[in-house]
Motif scaffolding. Structure first.
Motif, mmCIF file in Angstrom:
data_model
loop_
_atom_site.group_PDB
_atom_site.id
_atom_site.type_symbol
_atom_site.label_atom_id
_atom_site.label_comp_id
_atom_site.label_asym_id
_atom_site.label_seq_id
_atom_site.Cartn_x
_atom_site.Cartn_y
_atom_site.Cartn_z
ATOM 1 N N GLY A 89 26.733 20.596 34.920
ATOM 2 C CA GLY A 89 25.942 21.452 34.044
ATOM 3 C C GLY A 89 25.003 20.700 33.118
ATOM 4 N N LEU A 90 24.503 19.555 33.575
ATOM 5 C CA LEU A 90 23.676 18.704 32.718
ATOM 6 C C LEU A 90 22.300 19.335 32.506
ATOM 7 C CD1 LEU A 90 23.907 15.962 31.276
ATOM 8 C CD2 LEU A 90 22.838 14.917 33.286
ATOM 9 N N SER A 91 21.920 19.461 31.245
ATOM 10 C CA SER A 91 20.630 20.069 30.902
ATOM 11 C C SER A 91 19.995 19.308 29.741
ATOM 12 C CB SER A 91 20.808 21.539 30.495
ATOM 13 O OG SER A 91 21.352 22.301 31.542
ATOM 14 N N LYS A 92 18.654 19.308 29.748
ATOM 15 C CA LYS A 92 17.919 18.705 28.644
ATOM 16 C C LYS A 92 16.631 19.479 28.396
ATOM 17 C CE LYS A 92 16.797 15.838 25.405
ATOM 18 N NZ LYS A 92 17.592 15.791 24.139
ATOM 19 N N THR A 93 16.473 19.930 27.150
ATOM 20 C CA THR A 93 15.256 20.610 26.736
ATOM 21 C C THR A 93 14.602 19.808 25.622
ATOM 22 O OG1 THR A 93 16.176 22.785 27.290
ATOM 23 C CG2 THR A 93 14.283 22.753 25.808
ATOM 24 N N PHE A 94 13.348 19.421 25.831
ATOM 25 C CA PHE A 94 12.561 18.758 24.799
ATOM 26 C C PHE A 94 11.655 19.808 24.164
ATOM 27 C CE2 PHE A 94 13.390 15.442 27.985
ATOM 28 C CZ PHE A 94 13.914 14.426 27.190
ATOM 29 N N LYS A 95 12.013 20.260 22.979
ATOM 30 C CA LYS A 95 11.311 21.378 22.345
ATOM 31 C C LYS A 95 11.310 22.563 23.315
ATOM 32 C CE LYS A 95 8.594 18.481 19.233
ATOM 33 N NZ LYS A 95 7.245 18.096 18.755
ATOM 34 N N LEU A 96 10.171 22.879 23.940
ATOM 35 C CA LEU A 96 10.127 24.014 24.872
ATOM 36 C C LEU A 96 10.112 23.571 26.326
ATOM 37 C CD1 LEU A 96 7.517 26.296 23.021
ATOM 38 C CD2 LEU A 96 10.015 26.407 22.927
ATOM 39 N N VAL A 97 10.224 22.272 26.559
ATOM 40 C CA VAL A 97 10.157 21.746 27.924
ATOM 41 C C VAL A 97 11.562 21.649 28.514
ATOM 42 C CG1 VAL A 97 9.450 19.821 29.378
ATOM 43 C CG2 VAL A 97 8.071 20.455 27.383
ATOM 44 N N LYS A 98 11.811 22.424 29.572
ATOM 45 C CA LYS A 98 13.111 22.400 30.238
ATOM 46 C C LYS A 98 13.079 21.308 31.320
ATOM 47 C CE LYS A 98 13.813 27.342 29.425
ATOM 48 N NZ LYS A 98 13.995 28.678 30.051
ATOM 49 N N ALA A 99 13.363 20.084 30.888
ATOM 50 C CA ALA A 99 13.190 18.928 31.768
ATOM 51 C C ALA A 99 14.267 18.854 32.841
ATOM 52 C CB ALA A 99 13.179 17.640 30.951
ATOM 53 N N VAL A 100 15.510 19.162 32.482
ATOM 54 C CA VAL A 100 16.639 19.153 33.414
ATOM 55 C C VAL A 100 17.443 20.426 33.183
ATOM 56 C CG1 VAL A 100 18.772 17.967 34.083
ATOM 57 C CG2 VAL A 100 16.748 16.633 33.477
ATOM 58 N N ARG A 101 17.794 21.103 34.284
ATOM 59 C CA ARG A 101 18.444 22.407 34.159
ATOM 60 C C ARG A 101 19.694 22.488 35.038
ATOM 61 N NH1 ARG A 101 15.085 26.506 36.204
ATOM 62 N NH2 ARG A 101 13.918 25.017 37.456
ATOM 63 N N ASP A 102 20.841 22.458 34.401
ATOM 64 C CA ASP A 102 22.126 22.732 35.039
ATOM 65 C C ASP A 102 22.357 21.875 36.286
ATOM 66 O OD1 ASP A 102 24.578 24.000 35.224
ATOM 67 O OD2 ASP A 102 23.812 25.661 36.426
ATOM 68 N N VAL A 103 22.223 20.569 36.117
ATOM 69 C CA VAL A 103 22.391 19.633 37.242
ATOM 70 C C VAL A 103 23.850 19.192 37.347
ATOM 71 C CG1 VAL A 103 21.877 17.264 37.978
ATOM 72 C CG2 VAL A 103 20.023 18.804 37.306
ATOM 73 N N SER A 104 24.389 19.242 38.552
ATOM 74 C CA SER A 104 25.770 18.817 38.797
ATOM 75 C C SER A 104 25.835 17.991 40.085
ATOM 76 C CB SER A 104 26.704 20.030 38.930
ATOM 77 O OG SER A 104 26.714 20.812 37.755
ATOM 78 N N PHE A 105 26.536 16.871 40.024
ATOM 79 C CA PHE A 105 26.785 16.068 41.225
ATOM 80 C C PHE A 105 27.863 15.048 40.887
ATOM 81 C CE2 PHE A 105 23.297 13.926 38.979
ATOM 82 C CZ PHE A 105 23.761 12.618 38.897
#
Length: 314
Positions: A11-27
């Motif tokens: 469930g890895l996610s990263k948002t920079f202000k309004l930029v959804k750079a990574v969304r719910d990554v799993s491996f």
């Protein structure tokens, strides 16, 4: 025989202000294996790599390395774990300090982590230079005195100087001439076999990923759209994006599959439903309103596409 999981991301996610750079990554990556993240520029691969090492703080999700959740470690505990995970960057010249000799470059990580005596640190530096096929005389030279390929060999030696269990390689050969790429890739595979290192390998080049990786995840606009063993992906890609990437790769297109057209949308405004629908030749109404779930296709392969409910055109 059980296989140990070296790295598990959920469930890895990263948002920079309004930029959804990574969304719910799993491996997950098994010990001694190479896991590849492939996709166009802007797909979130490099951000994922930095999140894994906690060079960037995640917005959400967990990162378990050697059984420990890196996302919740204190700064001191995280520093101790960093001895066991190192990174190889895309630009070997930019990642090497031009004011440091090769000797200092290879000894510094050992000093930082308190590994060995000065004599042992020097012997490690000499051994690693030999392993990357550079002479001992390179110890007293500086980065500007080497070719691009030689600098990347030095960067690889530096990454190995703490004897890490995980190496994150972010586009490690994309800055090199094609003739040198093969040499460096073969070197990386040989060193991985010798040291038993686990690797997260980032690339936009499908040919490189096919050569290096045991398992592959295809990323598009911050999320994984297809994942599976190398032979399953290259033998039977299921997602239209994966197929388009393969058709667009130099020397890989067969003239039957639709090649990738247009540019990846901005992460400021991710399309609704399926993020790939604005470039997909098979998109239909459902794609705009419903995000496709990741579906198990058997043999460890899975993909997220509404077209998996029925036949997908080649």
């Amino acid at each position: 025989m059980t296989t140990e999981t070296m790295l598990s991301v959920a469930g890895l996610s990263k948002t920079f202000k309004l930029v959804k750079a990574v969304r719910d990554v799993s491996f997950s990556i098994q010990r001694g294996k190479t896991f590849g993240l492939v996709g166009e520029s802007g797909s979130g691969k490099s951000t994922t790599a930095r999140l894994v090492l906690r060079l960037v703080e995640p917005t959400a999700g967990s990162i378990r390395f050697r059984g420990k959740d890196l996302a919740n470690l204190s700064s001191g505990d995280l520093r101790a774990e960093r001895r066991h995970m190192q990174m190889i960057f895309q630009d070997p010249f930019g990642s090497l300090n031009p004011r440091m000799s090769v000797r200092d470059t290879l000894v510094e990580p050992q000093l930082v982590h308190g590994i060995g005596s000065p004599d042992e640190q020097l012997r490690t530096a000499e051994r690693l230079l030999a392993e990357v096929s550079l002479p001992r005389t390179a110890l007293d030279r500086y980065p500007h005195e080497f070719s691009c390929g030689q600098r990347q060999r030095i960067a690889i030696a530096r990454a190995l100087s703490t004897n890490p269990e995980l190496i994150v390689a972010d586009e490690p050969v994309s800055a090199l001439d094609v003739s040198v790429q093969a040499q460096v890739l073969n070197l990386m595979r040989d060193l991985q076999d010798r040291h038993g290192t686990t690797m997260l390998f980032i690339s936009h080049d499908l040919r490189v990923v096919q050569f290096m990786c045991d398992e592959i995840a295809v990323m598009y606009l911050g999320e994984i759209v297809e994942q599976g063993p190398r032979d399953a992906i290259y033998g039977g890609a299921a997602h239209p994006y994966t197929k388009a990437l393969m058709a667009s790769a130099p020397g890989k297109g067969d003239g039957k599959r639709a090649k990738l057209k247009g540019e990846i949308p901005s992460a400021h405004a991710v399309p609704s439903g399926c993020a790939f629908r604005t470039r997909c030749p098979h998109a239909f109404d459902r794609c705009a309103v419903e995000k496709p779930a990741m579906r198990d296709l058997g043999s460890g392969q899975k993909a997220a596409c509404h077209l998996l409910d029925g036949p997908i055109a080649a």
